[in-house]
Design a protein around this motif. Structure first.
Motif, short mmCIF file in Angstrom:
data_model
loop_
_atom_site.label_atom_id
_atom_site.label_comp_id
_atom_site.label_asym_id
_atom_site.label_seq_id
_atom_site.Cartn_x
_atom_site.Cartn_y
_atom_site.Cartn_z
N ARG A 35 0.81 -1.22 0.00
CA ARG A 35 0.00 0.00 0.00
C ARG A 35 0.84 1.28 0.00
O ARG A 35 0.36 2.34 -0.36
CB ARG A 35 -0.94 0.01 1.20
CG ARG A 35 -0.21 0.18 2.50
CD ARG A 35 -1.15 0.25 3.66
NE ARG A 35 -0.37 0.27 4.88
CZ ARG A 35 -0.81 -0.11 6.04
NH1 ARG A 35 -2.03 -0.55 6.15
NH2 ARG A 35 -0.04 -0.06 7.09
N GLU A 36 2.09 1.17 0.41
CA GLU A 36 2.96 2.35 0.45
C GLU A 36 3.39 2.76 -0.96
O GLU A 36 3.31 1.97 -1.90
CB GLU A 36 4.19 2.07 1.30
CG GLU A 36 3.90 1.78 2.76
CD GLU A 36 3.43 3.00 3.53
OE1 GLU A 36 3.86 4.12 3.18
OE2 GLU A 36 2.64 2.83 4.48
N ALA A 37 3.89 3.98 -1.08
CA ALA A 37 4.33 4.49 -2.39
C ALA A 37 5.68 3.91 -2.81
O ALA A 37 6.01 3.93 -3.99
CB ALA A 37 4.39 6.01 -2.35
N VAL A 80 -0.96 -0.16 -3.81
CA VAL A 80 -2.03 -1.16 -3.94
C VAL A 80 -2.35 -1.69 -2.55
O VAL A 80 -1.47 -2.19 -1.85
CB VAL A 80 -1.63 -2.31 -4.88
CG1 VAL A 80 -2.72 -3.36 -4.95
CG2 VAL A 80 -1.28 -1.78 -6.26
N THR A 81 -3.61 -1.59 -2.15
CA THR A 81 -4.04 -2.04 -0.84
C THR A 81 -4.86 -3.31 -0.97
O THR A 81 -5.86 -3.33 -1.68
CB THR A 81 -4.90 -0.95 -0.15
OG1 THR A 81 -4.12 0.24 -0.02
CG2 THR A 81 -5.37 -1.39 1.22
N ALA A 82 -4.42 -4.36 -0.28
CA ALA A 82 -5.19 -5.60 -0.23
C ALA A 82 -6.39 -5.37 0.68
O ALA A 82 -6.25 -4.90 1.81
CB ALA A 82 -4.33 -6.74 0.30
N LEU A 83 -7.56 -5.69 0.18
CA LEU A 83 -8.79 -5.49 0.93
C LEU A 83 -9.34 -6.77 1.52
O LEU A 83 -9.93 -6.77 2.60
CB LEU A 83 -9.86 -4.87 0.02
CG LEU A 83 -9.51 -3.53 -0.61
CD1 LEU A 83 -10.59 -3.14 -1.61
CD2 LEU A 83 -9.35 -2.47 0.46
N ARG A 84 -9.17 -7.86 0.78
CA ARG A 84 -9.80 -9.11 1.19
C ARG A 84 -9.04 -10.29 0.59
O ARG A 84 -8.67 -10.27 -0.57
CB ARG A 84 -11.24 -9.11 0.70
CG ARG A 84 -12.03 -10.31 1.04
CD ARG A 84 -13.44 -10.16 0.46
NE ARG A 84 -14.16 -11.38 0.64
CZ ARG A 84 -15.28 -11.47 1.31
NH1 ARG A 84 -15.82 -10.40 1.84
NH2 ARG A 84 -15.88 -12.62 1.43
N THR A 94 -7.31 -2.73 -4.15
CA THR A 94 -7.58 -1.48 -4.85
C THR A 94 -6.25 -0.77 -5.05
O THR A 94 -5.37 -0.81 -4.18
CB THR A 94 -8.58 -0.59 -4.09
OG1 THR A 94 -8.88 0.55 -4.88
CG2 THR A 94 -8.05 -0.16 -2.75
N GLY A 95 -6.10 -0.17 -6.22
CA GLY A 95 -4.85 0.49 -6.54
C GLY A 95 -5.09 1.78 -7.28
O GLY A 95 -6.21 2.28 -7.33
N PRO A 96 -4.06 2.32 -7.87
CA PRO A 96 -4.16 3.60 -8.57
C PRO A 96 -5.19 3.59 -9.71
O PRO A 96 -5.71 4.63 -10.08
CB PRO A 96 -2.75 3.82 -9.13
CG PRO A 96 -1.86 2.94 -8.34
CD PRO A 96 -2.70 1.79 -7.87
N HIS A 97 -5.49 2.42 -10.23
CA HIS A 97 -6.42 2.32 -11.36
C HIS A 97 -7.75 1.73 -10.95
O HIS A 97 -8.50 1.26 -11.80
CB HIS A 97 -5.79 1.50 -12.49
CG HIS A 97 -4.44 2.01 -12.89
ND1 HIS A 97 -4.25 3.21 -13.55
CD2 HIS A 97 -3.21 1.50 -12.69
CE1 HIS A 97 -2.96 3.41 -13.74
NE2 HIS A 97 -2.30 2.39 -13.23
N GLY A 98 -8.05 1.71 -9.64
CA GLY A 98 -9.31 1.16 -9.16
C GLY A 98 -9.15 -0.25 -8.63
O GLY A 98 -8.08 -0.65 -8.19
#
Length: 117
Positions: A35-37, A80-84, A94-98
């Motif tokens: 999730r970090e840059a 990019v963040t892992a949601l599930r 979810t990431g920079p492109h949705g």
């Protein structure tokens, strides 16, 4: 859907070291998300020496170490963040492109000490 042999959640020292070892063992189809840059985790914020002696046979600052371990792997998807995590190695993210869906034959959780259940 992004299908890989292994999906690694976390691009800190543990995730990057795991990816480098898998690469050394011949596995190339790996996705690393964080999730970090920037990859590298907490050491990126540690300006003191004391990192890298075991892996690189020299003392590095935290930021130097973070860069060195990130360079040991091919690709890291940042922001990019892992949601599930779902059965069958499905990772909803979810990431920079949705929304993004990753699928791995194996999923390695290397999210570090800041994560909560």
């Amino acid at each position: 859907m992004i299908a890989r042999d292994v999906v690694i959640l976390g691009a800190g020292p543990a995730g990057l070291a795991a990816a480098a070892e898998l690469k050394r063992l011949g596995l190339r189809d790996i996705a690393i998300i964080d999730r970090e840059a920037e990859p590298g985790g907490i050491p990126r914020h540690c300006g003191h020496l004391g990192f890298g002696l075991r892996e690189f046979r020299r003392l590095l600052t935290g930021p130097q170490y973070a860069r060195a371990i990130a360079e040991a792997v091919d690709t890291v998807s940042t922001g990019v963040t892992a949601l599930r995590l779902e059965p069958g190695g499905i990772v909803q993210a979810t990431g920079p492109h949705g929304g993004e869906i990753y699928r791995g034959k194996a999923v390695l959780l290397a999210m570090g000490a800041r994560e909560t259940p």
